[in-house]
Design a protein around this motif. Structure first.
Motif, mmCIF file in Angstrom:
data_model
loop_
_atom_site.group_PDB
_atom_site.id
_atom_site.type_symbol
_atom_site.label_atom_id
_atom_site.label_comp_id
_atom_site.label_asym_id
_atom_site.label_seq_id
_atom_site.Cartn_x
_atom_site.Cartn_y
_atom_site.Cartn_z
ATOM 1 N N GLU A 773 0.795 -1.217 0.000
ATOM 2 C CA GLU A 773 0.000 0.000 0.000
ATOM 3 C C GLU A 773 0.838 1.284 0.000
ATOM 4 O OE1 GLU A 773 -3.292 0.010 -0.092
ATOM 5 O OE2 GLU A 773 -3.661 -2.135 0.161
ATOM 6 N N LEU A 774 2.027 1.248 0.601
ATOM 7 C CA LEU A 774 2.765 2.467 0.897
ATOM 8 C C LEU A 774 3.196 3.222 -0.358
ATOM 9 C CD1 LEU A 774 3.719 3.943 3.461
ATOM 10 C CD2 LEU A 774 5.980 2.940 3.073
ATOM 11 N N ILE A 775 2.875 4.534 -0.387
ATOM 12 C CA ILE A 775 3.250 5.420 -1.486
ATOM 13 C C ILE A 775 4.252 6.482 -1.019
ATOM 14 C CG2 ILE A 775 2.394 7.158 -3.127
ATOM 15 C CD1 ILE A 775 -0.254 5.647 -3.184
ATOM 16 N N LYS A 776 4.083 6.972 0.202
ATOM 17 C CA LYS A 776 4.939 8.054 0.697
ATOM 18 C C LYS A 776 5.436 7.703 2.094
ATOM 19 C CE LYS A 776 3.897 12.256 -0.361
ATOM 20 N NZ LYS A 776 3.262 13.615 -0.448
ATOM 21 N N LEU A 777 6.753 7.872 2.313
ATOM 22 C CA LEU A 777 7.371 7.579 3.604
ATOM 23 C C LEU A 777 8.226 8.766 4.030
ATOM 24 C CD1 LEU A 777 8.177 5.620 5.925
ATOM 25 C CD2 LEU A 777 10.045 4.826 4.440
ATOM 26 N N LYS A 778 8.010 9.246 5.275
ATOM 27 C CA LYS A 778 8.821 10.316 5.840
ATOM 28 C C LYS A 778 9.379 9.852 7.188
ATOM 29 C CE LYS A 778 6.350 14.211 3.730
ATOM 30 N NZ LYS A 778 5.629 15.496 3.981
ATOM 31 N N ILE A 779 10.678 10.060 7.389
ATOM 32 C CA ILE A 779 11.328 9.727 8.658
ATOM 33 C C ILE A 779 12.046 10.977 9.152
ATOM 34 C CG2 ILE A 779 13.063 8.284 9.788
ATOM 35 C CD1 ILE A 779 12.479 6.122 7.719
ATOM 36 N N ARG A 780 11.754 11.382 10.408
ATOM 37 C CA ARG A 780 12.303 12.605 10.962
ATOM 38 C C ARG A 780 13.053 12.329 12.267
ATOM 39 N NH1 ARG A 780 11.115 13.776 6.703
ATOM 40 N NH2 ARG A 780 9.705 15.385 5.888
ATOM 41 N N SER A 781 14.314 12.796 12.357
ATOM 42 C CA SER A 781 15.109 12.828 13.595
ATOM 43 C C SER A 781 15.295 11.448 14.221
ATOM 44 C CB SER A 781 14.458 13.786 14.617
ATOM 45 O OG SER A 781 14.310 15.076 14.058
ATOM 46 N N TYR A 782 15.327 10.420 13.415
ATOM 47 C CA TYR A 782 15.609 9.063 13.886
ATOM 48 C C TYR A 782 17.028 9.035 14.456
ATOM 49 C CZ TYR A 782 17.177 4.202 13.080
ATOM 50 O OH TYR A 782 17.720 2.944 13.187
ATOM 51 N N GLY A 783 17.219 8.371 15.618
ATOM 52 C CA GLY A 783 18.502 8.433 16.320
ATOM 53 C C GLY A 783 19.382 7.215 16.169
ATOM 54 N N GLY A 784 19.038 6.279 15.301
ATOM 55 C CA GLY A 784 19.888 5.107 15.117
ATOM 56 C C GLY A 784 21.087 5.399 14.225
ATOM 57 N N LEU A 785 22.078 4.487 14.271
ATOM 58 C CA LEU A 785 23.278 4.647 13.445
ATOM 59 C C LEU A 785 23.040 4.182 12.016
ATOM 60 C CD1 LEU A 785 26.045 3.389 15.921
ATOM 61 C CD2 LEU A 785 25.378 5.749 15.396
ATOM 62 N N GLU A 786 22.111 3.268 11.844
ATOM 63 C CA GLU A 786 21.776 2.762 10.522
ATOM 64 C C GLU A 786 20.294 2.429 10.464
ATOM 65 O OE1 GLU A 786 24.160 -0.670 9.894
ATOM 66 O OE2 GLU A 786 23.196 -1.843 11.482
ATOM 67 N N PHE A 787 19.802 2.253 9.255
ATOM 68 C CA PHE A 787 18.381 1.974 9.058
ATOM 69 C C PHE A 787 18.147 0.472 8.956
ATOM 70 C CE2 PHE A 787 18.864 6.300 7.582
ATOM 71 C CZ PHE A 787 17.716 6.929 8.066
#
Length: 850
Positions: A773-787
């Motif tokens: 279903e996903l069309i748009k993804l936004k990630i803000r200020s995530y604090g991990g070293l990698e995704f």
């Protein structure tokens, strides 16, 4: 139109007459035999009307009889709906007396035409059955004698045998404005044999609505000398509505080998042998079939051809192409430019190349061109109509200023558009007719339109639950879109419009049941008889006074009141609706199923809203309401409630859970608390559209409670994820099962020492949404070293927009280049990432400086 709408109402009526509550009422009042009699009548009439929907009926008296039949069906449904609603009333269930006591209470007081308030239920049913039987007896007059056929056969498209007489012959001097298209197609046909292709042949598809000139363009390239010299074998076949594999195969073989073979198996063997090692060009004109199996059977013998072979397809829908395993070369055909359209009109009307010698006619010609939207077949038809008048300016004025569809009698453009319309099955025809409520240039949302269709009962076979019904509506929408009845709105891929000519067509088939109140119709509204209209829309204006809508007092059978707007609403614009309309007019429209007051400066609703017992759809989006009256909870049939953008709404009625039939609730951009929404999520089958969830507790356990939102829908923003103290909470939210197409995940911008890098990665990993279903993804200020690995996973086939900002600790970025549909990528503020790259574009993917 009458036969279409009634054939859609009948399945709903069958369900009504077998409804458990209605059976109870029938036994309680002693009229179960009469209910069965009514059901038998409806079964007979269903066949009657399905056959009528496939016939070309021109006799005005016959059309009127069908309209009368539809009005009767509306009345039947209103009565049965009223009884079923009464049967759910606790007060009724406690009533011990028989039919002589409370019968008048059961006679729907809202019935406005056929049924008298003073008759008994038995008399009502007898009256309905008598009228239905009388109309059935008139079937001979309508030419509908054969009622014994199967429904599957009735709904097949009619075959236009003359369409098969289209050939590859064309006069290039008659063609205007297609040179660039022709050159591009020729280049595709001449591509070298080593082009990327999973077969030895590739497909070039010319797609577009009827009348655009697909066949003409295909003829041009088919007869181009370069193309003739490039291929060893050629064949042209007009496929038309019936995809007859034997006929098509015979014509292909006869064209290529100049021989005939009668047996189909021998024919395929002979065709296989004949194309072996040879480069062929096959043109399949006017394909309507969507069957992948039929297509594979047809092309099976062609695999032995030489590389570089080509198949040209012209079609009005891309449904078949979507199923093909190899990537076809699509060519979406659009209308002519204004200059080319003027030239084509001048050629057909005046036998000249332009209007330089007829300057007095040019302004009216430009008006005609604008209405035709560059549709060649429409321009040719109108040119021929105007040809007999030549320089008579008043005639050009009349044509320019009139609605195009009124020219049908004079050979105008409707026949061109009806090539596509007539092929639609009855469900699609009635859904398209409903869109006559939209003003020209009105931009609509797919989901919103599907919910409107559902509220009117237009897209549900019986025994279908709400989820299946909604999916059916989406499928119908996609079908109309693929056949160019709808188009993507310019500059906004999430909205849709109807071409002006399609809007005219919808208006012409909607007849006397739909009414659009705009500036022109408003001038004559007092002369119109509104007592039988069922659906109405009006354009939102700065001030909508009571006087404008006062005439609706006489339209007591209205099911739809829809506020619309053309263009984009500016932030400074405000729209006011007279309080008298809400207080005095709405209670006089008791049969309403759809009410949209979106965008008005309404601060409250009157308690009388609770008297609209039939209401299924209520849209109060972007109004100023602060609360809903408690009487809203009396709307036991309500399916859709849209409160999007009601930024002053802080509470819902105490008895909101009484709305057992509520299926869709849109509360984006409201002030309703998470706890309140959590409580109403208990409603069975309710889909809730949220915009934002704030995580406020120290443990962040709120996110786990999202598991109770089983039908969380469309888009959501989750803010405060740094507070989530356990990845288990994120896992319990069960995002992978939620139908989200837009997801925004936000952590705090403050990177203090208490932020756990590993925990945040685990939380983000558990928030993986449904990949389909996903069309748009936004990630803000995530604090991990990698995704986590799911970010950038190519299984997200529909993911088009990705934005990653303020993730300061990240030392690497995910492999986003593998996303197959990615159109826009924004990466910003990744301070820990050592590699920077400049803004550039690769294919359709845009990259920005980190």
């Amino acid at each position: 139109m009458a036969e279409l709408v009634l054939s859609s109402l009948l399945p709903v009526l069958f369900e009504k007459v077998t409804d458990a509550a209605l059976k109870t009422i029938a036994r309680h009042k002693g009229i179960d035999a009469e209910i069965k009699k009514l059901q038998k009548s409806l079964v007979s009439i269903q066949l009657y009307l399905t056959h009528a929907s496939q016939m070309e009926i021109t006799d005005p008296s016959v059309k009127q009889r069908l309209n009368d039949l539809q009005h009767l069906a509306y009345d039947i449904q209103d009565v049965l709906d009223g009884w079923a609603t009464d049967a759910r009333d606790p007060e009724f269930k406690q009533e011990p007396e028989g039919i002589t006591g409370k019968v008048r209470k059961l006679i729907t007081p809202t019935c406005c035409t056929t049924f008298s308030r003073t008759t008994t239920m038995i008399a009502e049913l007898d009256d309905i059955s008598t009228k239905l039987q009388d109309l059935v007896k008139e079937k001979a007059d309508l030419g509908l004698d054969n009622l014994g056929f199967k429904v599957e056969e009735e709904t097949r498209p009619r075959i236009n045998n003359n369409r098969r007489l289209q050939t590859s012959v064309v006069d290039p001097s008659d063609i205007v404005g297609r040179q660039a298209h022709k050159d591009a197609l020729v280049q595709q046909l001449l591509l070298p044999a080593d082009e990327p292709c999973s077969k030895n042949y590739s497909i070039i598809a010319i797609i577009g609505m009827g009348g655009l000139g697909k066949t003409t363009l295909a003829r041009l390239v088919y007869n181009e000398q370069q193309v003739k010299d490039h291929f060893d074998l050629k064949a042209w076949v007009c496929v038309s509505e019936e995809f007859d594999i034997v006929r098509i195969s015979k014509q292909i073989f006869q064209s290529m080998a100049n021989k005939e073979v009668s047996d189909f198996n021998r024919l395929q063997e002979a065709l296989n042998d004949h194309v072996k090692g040879k480069k062929f060009l096959l043109a399949l004109d006017d394909i309507w079939s969507e069957s992948y199996e039929d297509w594979e059977t047809l092309v099976r013998p062609l695999y032995t051809c030489a590389p570089g072979s080509k198949i040209i397809i012209t079609t009005r829908t891309d449904q078949l192409l979507k199923q093909l395993v190899y990537a076809p070369l699509h060519k979406q055909l659009h209308g002519l430019s204004d200059d080319d359209a003027l030239s084509l009109l001048a050629r057909n009307a005046l036998s000249v190349e332009n209007f330089d010698a007829h300057l007095s006619l040019k302004p009216y010609a430009e008006g005609i061109v604008k209405k035709c939207g560059g549709l060649p077949l429409a321009l040719i038809a109108l040119g021929r109509l105007l040809r007999t008048k030549r320089d008579e300016a008043h005639h050009w004025i009349n044509v320019s200023n009139s609605d195009i569809w009124r020219l049908k009698v004079e050979g105008g453009i409707l026949p061109a558009l009806r090539l596509s319309y007539d092929d639609l099955l009855a469900p699609l025809k009635r859904l398209f007719a409903y869109c006559s409520l939209f003003p020209k240039d009105y931009q609509f949302n797919k989901e919103e339109l599907v919910l409107l269709w559902m509220a009117e009962g237009l897209c549900q076979p019986t025994l279908m639950d709400s989820t299946e019904e909604q999916q059916s509506g989406h499928d119908f929408f996609d079908e109309l879109l693929s056949r160019s009845f709808f188009q993507h709105a310019p500059n906004n891929e999430s909205l849709f419009v109807m071409h002006d000519l399609m809007n005219d067509l919808a208006t012409s088939v909607a007849t006397e049941f739909y009414f659009r109140l705009d500036n022109e119709s408003g001038k004559n509204i007092k002369k119109m008889k509104l007592d039988k209209y069922r659906h109405m829309s009006f354009v939102r204006e700065e001030y909508v006074a009571y006087e404008k809508l006062k005439v609706l007092e006489n339209a007591k059978c209205l099911r739809t009141v829809l506020a619309t707007f053309v263009g984009e609403v500016e932030p400074w614009q405000e729209f006011y609706l007279s309080n008298q309309i809400l207080a005095d007019l709405l209670p006089k429209l008791p049969l309403l199923r759809v009410l949209s007051l979106s965008g008005f400066e309404i601060s409250e609703l009157p308690e009388s809203i609770g008297t609209l017992r039939h209401l299924r759809y209520l849209n109060l989006s972007q109004t100023r309401i602060t609360h809903l009256p408690e009487k809203v909870c009396n709307l036991v049939n309500l399916q859709t409630l849209i409160l999007f953008g009601c930024d002053k709404l802080t509470e819902l009625p105490n008895n909101f859970l009484n709305l057992k039939n509520l299926q869709h609730l849109d509360v984006r951009d409201t002030l309703l608390s998470f706890q309140m929404l959590l409580e109403i999520s208990k409603l069975k089958s309710l889909q809730i559209t949220l915009s934002k969830i704030n995580i406020e507790s120290e443990s962040g356990i709120e996110i786990a409670k999202l598991k109770n939102f089983k039908n969380l829908y469309e888009k959501i923003s989750v803010v405060g994820l740094e507070k989530v103290q356990s990845a288990t909470y994120a896992h319990e939210a069960n995002f992978s099962q939620k139908r989200l197409n837009k997801l925004k995940l936000v952590w705090s911008g403050e990177l203090h020492d208490s932020r756990n890098e590993m925990l945040e990665k685990e939380v983000l990993n558990e928030l993986k949404p449904c990949q389909d279903e996903l069309i748009k993804l936004k990630i803000r200020s995530y604090g991990g070293l990698e995704f986590p690995n799911w970010i950038g996973d190519p299984s997200f086939l529909n993911l088009k927009h990705v934005s990653i900002r303020g993730c300061k600790r990240c030392t690497s970025i995910p492999t986003l280049g593998q996303l197959p549909s990615l159109k826009e990528l924004l990466i910003e503020g990744l301070h820990g990432w050592k590699k920077c790259f400049s803004s550039h574009q690769v294919g359709n993917k845009r990259y920005f400086r980190a």
